[in-house]
Structures are given as structure tokens and as C-alpha cells.
Design a protein around this motif. Structure first.
Motif, PDB file in Angstrom:
ATOM      1  N   SER A 292       0.815  -1.215   0.000  1.00 42.13           N
ATOM      2  CA  SER A 292       0.000   0.000   0.000  1.00 42.13           C
ATOM      3  C   SER A 292       0.847   1.262   0.000  1.00 42.13           C
ATOM      4  N   ALA A 293       2.111   1.152   0.403  1.00 43.51           N
ATOM      5  CA  ALA A 293       2.971   2.336   0.440  1.00 43.51           C
ATOM      6  C   ALA A 293       3.409   2.761  -0.955  1.00 43.51           C
ATOM      7  N   ASN A 294       3.640   1.808  -1.861  1.00 45.73           N
ATOM      8  CA  ASN A 294       4.097   2.174  -3.208  1.00 45.73           C
ATOM      9  C   ASN A 294       3.072   1.872  -4.296  1.00 45.73           C
ATOM     10  N   THR A 295       1.970   1.223  -3.928  1.00 49.02           N
ATOM     11  CA  THR A 295       0.932   0.899  -4.908  1.00 49.02           C
ATOM     12  C   THR A 295      -0.420   1.250  -4.307  1.00 49.02           C
ATOM     13  N   PRO A 296      -1.014   2.388  -4.686  1.00 46.60           N
ATOM     14  CA  PRO A 296      -2.270   2.843  -4.053  1.00 46.60           C
ATOM     15  C   PRO A 296      -3.419   1.861  -4.197  1.00 46.60           C
ATOM     16  N   GLN A 297      -3.382   1.000  -5.225  1.00 45.64           N
ATOM     17  CA  GLN A 297      -4.489   0.070  -5.426  1.00 45.64           C
ATOM     18  C   GLN A 297      -4.516  -1.031  -4.365  1.00 45.64           C
ATOM     19  N   PHE A 298      -3.410  -1.189  -3.614  1.00 47.72           N
ATOM     20  CA  PHE A 298      -3.387  -2.152  -2.528  1.00 47.72           C
ATOM     21  C   PHE A 298      -4.020  -1.498  -1.293  1.00 47.72           C
ATOM     22  N   LYS A 299      -5.212  -1.958  -0.921  1.00 43.22           N
ATOM     23  CA  LYS A 299      -5.906  -1.409   0.241  1.00 43.22           C
ATOM     24  C   LYS A 299      -5.542  -2.147   1.526  1.00 43.22           C
ATOM     25  N   ALA A 300      -4.901  -3.307   1.380  1.00 40.81           N
ATOM     26  CA  ALA A 300      -4.415  -4.072   2.534  1.00 40.81           C
ATOM     27  C   ALA A 300      -3.149  -4.804   2.101  1.00 40.81           C
ATOM     28  N   ASP A 301      -2.239  -5.017   3.048  1.00 39.28           N
ATOM     29  CA  ASP A 301      -0.946  -5.609   2.725  1.00 39.28           C
ATOM     30  C   ASP A 301      -0.876  -7.099   2.999  1.00 39.28           C
ATOM     31  N   HIS A 302      -1.870  -7.656   3.657  1.00 35.35           N
ATOM     32  CA  HIS A 302      -1.889  -9.087   3.946  1.00 35.35           C
ATOM     33  C   HIS A 302      -2.391  -9.809   2.694  1.00 35.35           C
ATOM     34  N   ILE A 303      -1.462 -10.422   1.934  1.00 35.99           N
ATOM     35  CA  ILE A 303      -1.809 -11.094   0.679  1.00 35.99           C
ATOM     36  C   ILE A 303      -2.138 -12.545   1.004  1.00 35.99           C
ATOM     37  N   SER A 304      -3.320 -12.978   0.618  1.00 32.96           N
ATOM     38  CA  SER A 304      -3.808 -14.301   1.003  1.00 32.96           C
ATOM     39  C   SER A 304      -3.979 -15.266  -0.157  1.00 32.96           C
ATOM     40  N   ALA A 305      -4.049 -14.792  -1.400  1.00 26.57           N
ATOM     41  CA  ALA A 305      -4.308 -15.693  -2.527  1.00 26.57           C
ATOM     42  C   ALA A 305      -3.768 -15.077  -3.811  1.00 26.57           C
ATOM     43  N   LEU A 306      -3.387 -15.954  -4.756  1.00 23.65           N
ATOM     44  CA  LEU A 306      -2.866 -15.527  -6.053  1.00 23.65           C
ATOM     45  C   LEU A 306      -3.430 -16.439  -7.139  1.00 23.65           C
ATOM     46  N   ALA A 307      -3.675 -15.867  -8.315  1.00 32.67           N
ATOM     47  CA  ALA A 307      -4.147 -16.654  -9.458  1.00 32.67           C
ATOM     48  C   ALA A 307      -3.805 -15.895 -10.731  1.00 32.67           C
ATOM     49  N   GLU A 308      -3.668 -16.638 -11.826  1.00 32.77           N
ATOM     50  CA  GLU A 308      -3.419 -16.034 -13.139  1.00 32.77           C
ATOM     51  C   GLU A 308      -4.469 -16.548 -14.108  1.00 32.77           C
ATOM     52  N   ASP A 309      -5.102 -15.607 -14.816  1.00 28.48           N
ATOM     53  CA  ASP A 309      -6.128 -16.032 -15.762  1.00 28.48           C
ATOM     54  C   ASP A 309      -5.507 -16.329 -17.122  1.00 28.48           C
ATOM     55  N   GLU A 310      -6.350 -16.735 -18.062  1.00 25.87           N
ATOM     56  CA  GLU A 310      -5.853 -17.159 -19.370  1.00 25.87           C
ATOM     57  C   GLU A 310      -5.311 -16.001 -20.197  1.00 25.87           C
ATOM     58  N   LEU A 311      -5.648 -14.779 -19.836  1.00 26.74           N
ATOM     59  CA  LEU A 311      -5.141 -13.610 -20.552  1.00 26.74           C
ATOM     60  C   LEU A 311      -3.815 -13.108 -19.981  1.00 26.74           C
ATOM     61  N   GLY A 312      -3.310 -13.761 -18.941  1.00 27.61           N
ATOM     62  CA  GLY A 312      -2.055 -13.348 -18.339  1.00 27.61           C
ATOM     63  C   GLY A 312      -2.204 -12.309 -17.254  1.00 27.61           C
ATOM     64  N   ASN A 313      -3.429 -12.002 -16.842  1.00 26.37           N
ATOM     65  CA  ASN A 313      -3.634 -11.077 -15.729  1.00 26.37           C
ATOM     66  C   ASN A 313      -3.342 -11.780 -14.409  1.00 26.37           C
TER      67      ASN A 313
END
Length: 998
Positions: free
Chosen positions: A101-122
Motif C-alpha cells: 500500500s505504500a508504493n501501490t495505491p491500489q493495494f488497500k491491505a498488505d496481507h496477501i492471502s491468494a494468487l491466481a493467473e487467468d488465461e489472458l495473463g492477468n
């Protein structure tokens, strides 16, 4: 060092020196937890990896944002993404790049709990309290309850095959597609609202684990799974389509291809995380800190060790590394060893094995430094009792297998022994053939045994007879520590300080450093199938071919010049033992360096971090071996190793990405750093001309051995060939000429250069004088300057002509009028009768001087007057002068009727006229001529005056008095002309004056 640290160090084979940095970076307060955890992990996966695995841990000291790792994911571009309780990190194997959240405003919380990548590479990032963040081509974008999400507390994420993303939160399941969020699925058949795990099978069905059981989603219909109402904490689906369900309350269950009933795989109260590998295995992380692996549904290892805290997540990447997210212990990586370490009799102490041999039956023998022999049986070395005839404490220095199945044994101080069919014999020797210290053994193709000794010469044993060779026979020293036979039958002998000797057709030839060897200290010899000899020395690798030596040193890419072992695998790679580990280099690569086709070889080094018990390899005869299966064995200072793991060419070479571009130390392309896989967004990078500094940073997503990745780059259109930079991941350019270029970088890993290159297009702008408008304007400017100069000259000429005209008018009007008055008045006064003769004579003289001055003034006026600046005026003036000066001599002046109005300079008029008058003066004064002919001619910018008289003439060879002729020549020389004088006594004189007026 505490006892527990010493035991852990011994287990890892890193020693006290290697343990201290490990203790330092983990921290002594946490080391006991991490140590036990890694010990447990190792214990549980020994059988899975085939040997004791390699383990490495990263923590905040290496750049990890925080030491509690909640989730791990490798995206399609090869980057590893790590979710921690204090932000997200992207990892290329060397560097971490953190987002929070300090360097990326779109992060509203810093506790990252899950990750996934879709078929478009997002990349989709779930957090505890901040909703979901998507990282795509357009940057970061946040989705939360404000957008319709049922909760900002995200537990899990899953991409479906339709381009959507499933989001499991503590208050329900959500589906996001095309920016729209759907929720409320608990009413459609989900057993619980707290979504804890998501998985997708090979048929596209979605499996959902909740706090009250599990359900599946097929054809948009939810179906509860009869597995009880227990919370499902983890889900995984293996390659066969089996569904694995784990929980803290009931252990691990498996459903064959998703069909009921479920089979209990682990007892109650166990599983916190699951992952399925690419090969179909399933890894289970236990809440007591242990790891279990299942192959074909069966467990392969079990651990009963307990640990508080334990593991949060497990994940296998495409290079088959297992990544373990620890609870406060950081990020751990386990990978299979390429090298398996062997000891004698299973001892934990690594013996130094000095020599190896494989007999006719394929059995591998090893001689231990502490004494005795060992035989490789059932995957381990076991000591062999050779009987009473072999001294039990004899130190074996060298072994050699014979074609008849026997084994020759050379010892220190006890001489030579032969083992055959379980019996040991001693060859009969006499006084002249005995040798106590035997350092090398070789059986040649004729069955003769060659014996290298420490100081007693070279022995050949054939037909039960010994023959000794020494320095008297041509050897450089009475010693040999390594030997090899060449394809043509020649035998090479290496010495410790006197170079090499070659035995060929009964003759000995010695070679030393002065002949081209890298050093006279020889440690290894190898003869390849093409008849070349490779020599390992203390100062580099030496190649002997075509009767010439070539030395490979550090400048050619060798990390260490001390080469003690040489072996070749089935892929054409050389493995060189050194004091800094094993070095792998392509044989063809070395030959290209020797042929000067390239400057450096690409060498990969393997050390203790790759599983070697020691980086120092042992030299000498048979210290390395290639067995019947093609596997390579190497002796090191702390044990014997075998190269086991085959190279996986499909995943060994990573793709290279350009991450940052700096122009004059200012970052001009930052999106490459964030969106490495979408670097084409940068387009064309424009660089101003004039020596701007361009700095390009690139990386390769190698996770197996990132420290071994080598790089090269090339600026197409500027660099004539690839630039090898080793481990450096950046390139700097200055003073690039104008033009368009493409920068490319490639990585070398596991023996091959990758075809996938990171690239960026660069346009260097021209300097202003290199632009088209500038070049087009140069002729215009030059023409303007040219015509401007002409115009200014014309103006200046007019001004000068006006000045000359005014001066001429003033001279003529003022000075001429006054002089005329003086002449008239003096003449009138001089005619008065009252004057005496003296006064009258003086007045006449005054009158004469006035008239002469009038003539001079007229001459000056003529010179000054711009109206007279024509060739016609010059010729007319010459005609007048000739009439005056030749008034008493018959003469003729012939000139062109129309000489034109060609402009001539005042200098031209003055010098030509004065030279003409000087010539006529000489005719009048010295020639006694009765006839003078003057002819003027104008042609091709040159005016020619010919003056011919019929006077007495003179001898031109005699030195003339006066300066008349000399002055004539000097005046004509100033006009780029000539004065030609032809005369003879009694034959008159001819003078030709030629002057150029153009």
C-alpha cells in the motif's frame, strides 16, 4: 557453535564455516524453528527426490517483504509471485520487487492471502481486508465491496476456462468477469459461506471447499459433495483427475476422478495446504510442520516430527522446485540434487576417495584415503576384505581394471597387488623392478600394464616381466602421476613438475612449459575420440592437437585455472575438476575458442550449493570415472559424488525480460519493471544524439539455479556480435550513432543458450547537423553566402570605384588646373625682357617641371579612374605612350580592332603599362633602331605584347647593367605572366610581354 547447530551443519554437509552465515541471516532466536522445519522437510522427501534434496531459504535480509509467506504462484512468464502478510513480491531467482500500500495505491491491505493467473495473463491478488487487485496490461486495478464483492476478506482465487475469476471470501463466493461481479451463490447449493479453497479439474468443473463441506460446479449447477460438514482447508486435483481434500479436523481425503466415496489418506487433524505437481504427485503440508508426498495415490515418506507454526503453503514450479511458505520462517525452496554423495559403509563422515575403477563385470571399486578398498553394491559403497595377503592398513593410491577381469592395486609403500576372483597376488619382482610407491596404473590395448611411480621411473609389466624406463631413456622425470593412451597407440605420462612425456613407437618425447604447456605441474590427462589430448595443469587447461599446444585460462572463461580432473559426458560436455568446484563446458565451445572463432567459452560452475560435499576436487590417475551407464563419478576432498539428475532441456533455459531502461541515469521506461511480460508496451525508446548514456537492465526467470545463469546481449545494428557479460544483468551504451536499433538479451542455463530473448526497440535521434532539413539547408545557406559575398563585393567595388572616380576628378581638376596655371605663368614671366638669363632659365625649368608633373598627374588619374579598367583602355594607352616615346623613330602599333570591354584590375594596368614603358625606354635609349613594330594580341584571358626593333641588339648571356630588364620580369611575374627577351648583336631585339588578366 551449539551442539544442535553442529548436528544440523553435519546433516547439510556445510561444515561450521558454512553454518555461520545460515545462522546469521535467519537469526538465532528463530533458527531452531527453521532448522527443525528444514530437517523435517528433508527427512520426508529423501525418497521423493531420489537423494537428500537441496534446500535454500530466503528471508527479509534477501529482500522478502515479510517472513510469513501465505501463497506462492509462478506466472506464465516464469516470475515467482510471493504473497506475505506485508505485501506482494515478484522474484526472478535473484531479486525481489515488492508491492504494498505504500508504493501501490491500489493495494488497500498488505496481507496477501491468494494468487491466481487467468488465461489472458492477468495476475489476480487477493488480500485480507483489501479485496482483489488485478495486475494487467493497464496496470493495477482494485475490486472491493464498493464494486459488489461480498467481502474484502479474500481466502482463495481461481481462474476458470471462460476468462472469469472466482473469488472465495469469508462471506461467500464471487465471480468476476468483464468487470462485473456476481455473488450470492450460497443460495444455490453451497454448504457454507466461508469459502476456504477452490480448484478446477481437467473437465472444467469447479470444486469449492467451504467451512461446512465441499461442493462442485458443473454446467452452472452447484452440487454438494457428501464428505461431511467439516471445513475444507485445502483442495488439489492431480493429473489423473483425482480430487484431494484436506482439513485440520479430518486429515486428507481422496476421491478417484471426483466420484464418491472419498478415501482417507491421512489421519485426523493434519492437512493445512495441498498442491499437485506437473508429474501427478500431490504434496500435503501438515499442521505439525511436516510434508508428505503421494505418488499414484501412495505416500512415499512419513515424518513424525512436530513443529510449532509450521507451513502455510506449498507450490511446485515448472522446473520442479518445491516452494514452501513458512510461518515466520520465510520462503524455502527444495530441489533435487544433480549430484549424489557417497560414503563408505553409510558413515556420516565423508571419506576422501582418491581413485576409482570399474571392472569387466561393471562393478565400481573405490580406494579410501584412510586405507582399504570399497565396492559399490546395492546403491552404496561397502568395505571389502581382500584377505591376508593384502596389508589391512595399506593406503591405495591408484586402481586399474584389467581386460581379464582382474583389478590392479597400487599402494604407498607396499608396492603392486593384483585382485582376481577374490584372491590377491603379488607379481614376482626382482631387485631392478621393485617399486614401493605406485601413483598411476594403465593397461594399454596390447595388455601391457604401465606403472607410474613416485620416484622410481616408469615400469611396464608384460608377460610377467618388468621393464623400467627412466630419465636415461628420455623421460623428463623418473615419476608419473597420471597416464592415458591415445587413439594411435601413443601413451602420455604426466608428472608433478616436469611436464608430459609421450611414448610413441618406442621413442620418448618430452614437452614442457617452454613448448606451450600451461604449466609443468600436470594433474590430469584425457584423450578424446578425435585423437586430441587434453591436459589439466595447475595454470590452466591445455589442448594438444596437430603437434601444437593451446592453453585455456581465465581470460577464456575458466573460473579456476587449477584443473585436476577431466571427464566427458554423452552430450559432448567436458566436466573439469578444479579447486572451485566442477566446471562444465562444451567441448565444441572450447574448440571454437582454440580456433579463434570466439573469445570465451561459456563455463558453468557447480559447488557446494549444488550438492558437492567440497569444492576442491582431487587430481591424479583415475580420480574421475565414467561408468557403463554413462554416469560420471568425481572424487572431492570430502567424498565421492555421482552426477545423477539428467538435464531437463525443456525447462532449463529461461526467457529473458527487459525490466528497466535508464537514459542519462534517469528512468525513462518504468513499466518494463512492473510489467516484465508486457514489455512491448514501451514501444520505441527515443534516445537523443550526442553521446547520451543508455542503460538497460534485464533478467531471466531461472528459479532452479539463478546464480548460474549467464547472459549475453547485442544491439542489432551496432554490436557486430554478441557481448558476453557473464552473470551481469545490465548493458550500458554511450555515443550510439543515429539510427534505429533492436536490443536483445539472451540467457545461458544448463548448457544451452535460450532462443527466447528479451528485446526493446531503440531510436537514436540525429544531431541537428545530421537532420535532413539541416543537410537540405546547407546548399541554400552556401548559395546565400556565395551570392551575398558577390553582392557585397559588387557594392564594395562600386564604392571603391566611386572613391577612385572622385580622387581622379579632384586630381585632374584641382591639381592639374593648378599645375597648368604654374606652367603658363612661369612661361609668361620667362618671356619678359627685363629678366636675366639665370632667372629666365629657372622659370623655364619651373615650367618644364610643371608640365612633367601634369603628365604624371594624368598618368595617375588614368590609373585611378575606374572608367579606364578595361583592356581596350590599356591598349589605347599603350598606343599613346608609344607615339610619345617613339616620336623620333618610325614605328607601327598593331592591336585588335575590338579588344572588348573586358574588365582588368588597376594592378594589371599599372604593371603591364610600366613594363611596356620600360621596354620602350630601353629601345629608345640603347637600340639605335630605325624601325619599331609593336603587336598586341588578346586570347584566352591573356594579353600578349610583342615589341620588335631592328637595332644593334645585345648579347643576352652577358650580365646587363641596371635593373630595367629585372624590373620588367618582376612586374610580369606579379601578373602570372612572363617576359621573354630574344636578342643578338647586330640582329635587333624582340621582347614578348605576356600577362593574364583572368
Amino acid at each position: 557453535m551449539p551442539e544442535w547447530e553442529f548436528k544440523l551443519a553435519s546433516f547439510f554437509n556445510i561444515g561450521q564455516e558454512g553454518m555461520m552465515p545460515f545462522v546469521h541471516f535467519v537469526g538465532r532466536k528463530k533458527i531452531h524453528i527453521v532448522a527443525v522445519l528444514l530437517f523435517v522437510a528433508l527427512f520426508t522427501v529423501v525418497r521423493a527426490f531420489g537423494a537428500e534434496p537441496l534446500v535454500r531459504v530466503w528471508q527479509t535480509e534477501e529482500g522478502l517483504p515479510q517472513n510469513s509467506v501465505r501463497c506462492v504462484l509462478q506466472t506464465k512468464d516464469g516470475y515467482l509471485w510471493i504473497g506475505t502478510e506485508h505485501g506482494l513480491a515478484r522474484f526472478d531467482g535473484v531479486h525481489f520487487l515488492s508491492f504494498n500500500s505504500a508504493n501501490t495505491p491500489q493495494f488497500k491491505a498488505d496481507h496477501i492471502s491468494a494468487l491466481a493467473e487467468d488465461e489472458l495473463g492477468n495476475l489476480w491478488i487477493g488480500s485480507r481486508g483489501g479485496g482483489v487487485v488485478r495486475l494487467g496490461k493497464s496496470g493495477f486495478e482494485n475490486y472491493s465491496t464498493l464494486n459488489g464483492l461480498s467481502s474484502d476478506m479474500v481466502n482463495c482465487l481461481l481462474a476458470d476456462h471462460k476468462g472469469g475469476i472466482w473469488i472465495g471470501t469469508v462471506y461467500g463466493l464471487n465471480h468476476l468477469k468483464d468487470g462485473k461481479i456476481s455473488s450470492g451463490f450460497s443460495k444455490e447449493g453451497l454448504p457454507g459461506t466461508d469459502i476456504k479453497a477452490l480448484a478446477r479439474d481437467t473437465k472444467g468443473a469447479i470444486w469449492i471447499g467451504t467451512d461446512r463441506g465441499m461442493a462442485s460446479l458443473r454446467n452452472d449447477v452447484f452440487q454438494p459433495v457428501a464428505s461431511g460438514q467439516f471445513p475444507v482447508d485445502a483442495l488439489a486435483i492431480d493429473r489423473q483427475g483425482d480430487v484431494w481434500m484436506g482439513g485440520k479436523a479430518y486429515g486428507l481425503l481422496r476421491s478417484r476422478r471426483g466420484e464418491e466415496p472419498f478415501q482417507q489418506m491421512l489421519p485426523l487433524g493434519q492437512v493445512v495446504a495441498l498442491t499437485a505437481s506437473h508429474n501427478g504427485e500431490v504434496w500435503a503440508a501438515l499442521n505439525d510442520g511436516g510434508l508428505r508426498q503421494f505418488q499414484n495415490g501412495k505416500p512415499v515418506a512419513v515424518s513424525n516430527a512436530q513443529i510449532e507454526g509450521g507451513i502455510h503453503c506449498v507450490y511446485e514450479d515448472r522446473e520442479k522446485n518445491l516452494w514452501i511458505g513458512l510461518n515466520g520462517g520465510g520462503l524455502a525452496r527444495m530441489s533435487a540434487r544433480q549430484f549424489e554423495v557417497f560414503t563408505i559403509n553409510g558413515s556420516s563422515r565423508a571419506d576422501m576417495i582418491s581413485t576409482l575403477a570399474q571392472d569387466r563385470d561393471g562393478r565400481i571399486w573405490a580406494a579410501r584415503d584412510s586405507g582399504g578398498l570399497a565396492l559399490f553394491q546395492d546403491g552404496a559403497f561397502k568395505s571389502v576384505d581382500l584377505g591376508n595377503r593384502f596389508p589391512s592398513k595399506a593406503r591405495v593410491l591408484t586402481l586399474c581394471s584389467s581386460a581379464d577381469g582382474s583389478l590392479w592395486i597400487g599402494t604407498r609403500g607396499e608396492g603392486l597387488f593384483r585382485w582376481q576372483n577374490g584372491n590377491v597376488t603379488v607379481p614376482e619382482t626382482d631387485r631392478n623392478s621393485a617399486a614401493a610407491v605406485i601413483t598411476a596404473l594403465l593397461e594399454d590395448r596390447e595388455g601391457a600394464l604401465w606403472i607410474g611411480t613416485e620416484a622410481e621411473g616408469i615400469l611396464r609389466y608384460k608377460n610377467q616381466k618388468f621393464t623400467r624406463f627412466t630419465k636415461r631413456d628420455g623421460f623428463s622425470r623418473d615419476q608419473a602421476n597420471c597416464m592415458v593412451q591415445q587413439a594411435d597407440g601413443s601413451i602420455w605420462f604426466g608428472t608433478t613438475s616436469a611436464g608430459v612425456n609421450r611414448w610413441k613407437d618406442g621413442r620418448v618425447t618430452s614437452f614442457s612449459q617452454k613448448d606451450g604447456l600451461a604449466s609443468d605441474a600436470i594433474h590430469a590427462l584425457y584423450a578424446d575420440t578425435n585423437g586430441m589430448i587434453w591436459i589439466g595443469t595447475s595454470a590452466g587447461l591445455t589442448l594438444f592437437r596437430d603437434d601444437q599446444f593451446f592453453v585455456f585460462k581465465s581470460a577464456h572463461g575458466l573460473p579456476d585455472e587449477m584443473i585436476s580432473q577431466i571427464a566427458e559426458d554423452d552430450s559432448g560436455n567436458f566436466w573439469l575438476g578444479s579447486n572451485r568446484g566442477l566446471l562444465r563446458v562444451s567441448r565444441q565451445d572450447l574448440l571454437e575458442v582454440a580456433d579463434q572463432k570466439k573469445n570465451q567459452s561459456t563455463v558453468v560452475r557447480f559447488g557446494t550449493a549444488d550438492g558437492l560435499p567440497s569444492s576442491e576436487c582431487i587430481g591424479g590417475q583415475n580420480s574421475t570415472l565414467k561408468d557403463a551407464c554413462g554416469k560420471l563419478w568425481f572424487s572431492t576432498l570430502r567424498g565421492l559424488v555421482r552426477l545423477d539428475a539428467p538435464l531437463d532441456k525443456s525447462t532449463s533455459v529461461p526467457e529473458v525480460f527487459v525490466e528497466r531502461v535508464l537514459l542519462n541515469d534517469e528512468e525513462v521506461v518504468s513499466d518494463l519493471r512492473i510489467y516484465g511480460r508486457n514489455h512491448s508496451r514501451a514501444g520505441m525508446i527515443q534516445v537523443p544524439g550526442g553521446g547520451a548514456k543508455l542503460e538497460i537492465h534485464f533478467t531471466a526467470t531461472s528459479l532452479r539455479s539463478p546464480e548460474k545463469a549467464l547472459f549475453r546481449y547485442k544491439l542489432e545494428g551496432f554490436d557486430p556480435q554478441w557481448v558476453q557479460v557473464g552473470h551481469v544483468r545490465s548493458a550500458i551504451y554511450t555515443k550510439i550513432p543515429k539510427g534505429n536499433y533492436t536490443f536483445r538479451a539472451a540467457a545461458f542455463s544448463e548448457g544451452i543458450w535460450g532462443e527466447q530473448t528479451g528485446s526493446v526497440k531503440i531510436s537514436v535521434l540525429p544531431q541537428y547537423w545530421e537532420t535532413a532539413w539541416f543537410k537540405a539547408g546547407i546548399p541554400v545557406v552556401l548559395a546565400s553566402v556565395f551570392f551575398g559575398v558577390i553582392y557585397l563585393r559588387r557594392i564594395r567595388r562600386r564604392e571603391v570605384e566611386q572613391l577612385r572616380l572622385r580622387i581622379a576628378g579632384d586630381l585632374h581638376d584641382e591639381l592639374g588646373s593648378n599645375l597648368s596655371s604654374i606652367a603658363l605663368l612661369s612661361g609668361r614671366v620667362g618671356r619678359q625682357a627685363a629678366l636675366g638669363e639665370r632667372e629666365r632659365g629657372e622659370l623655364n625649368e619651373i615650367s618644364q617641371i610643371a608640365r612633367q608633373t601634369i603628365d604624371a598627374v594624368r598618368e595617375i588619374v588614368w590609373f585611378i579612374n575606374p572608367a579606364c579598367d578595361s583592356l581596350d583602355e590599356v591598349l589605347q594607352r599603350m598606343k599613346e605612350v608609344s607615339s610619345q616615346m617613339l616620336a623620333d623613330t618610325p614605328h607601327q602599333f598593331i592591336a585588335p580592332e575590338n579588344s572588348g570591354t573586358e574588365k582588368v584590375s588597376p594592378e594589371f594596368r599599372r604593371n603591364l603599362l610600366l613594363a611596356f614603358k620600360e621596354t620602350l625606354h630601353n629601345v629608345v635609349t640603347h637600340s639605335d633602331a630605325t624601325r619599331v613594330e609593336i603587336t598586341a594580341n588578346v586570347s584566352n584571358g591573356c594579353c600578349s605584347i610583342l615589341i620588335r626593333d631592328n637595332g644593334k641588339g645585345f648579347d643576352t648571356t652577358l650580365k646587363q647593367k641596371g635593373n630595367g630588364l629585372k624590373n620588367i620580369r618582376l612586374r610580369l611575374l606579379q601578373l602570372r605572366g612572363t617576359a621573354e627577351i630574344i636578342s643578338a648583336v647586330g640582329e635587333g631585339t624582340k621582347v614578348r610581354l605576356e600577362a593574364k588578366f583572368k
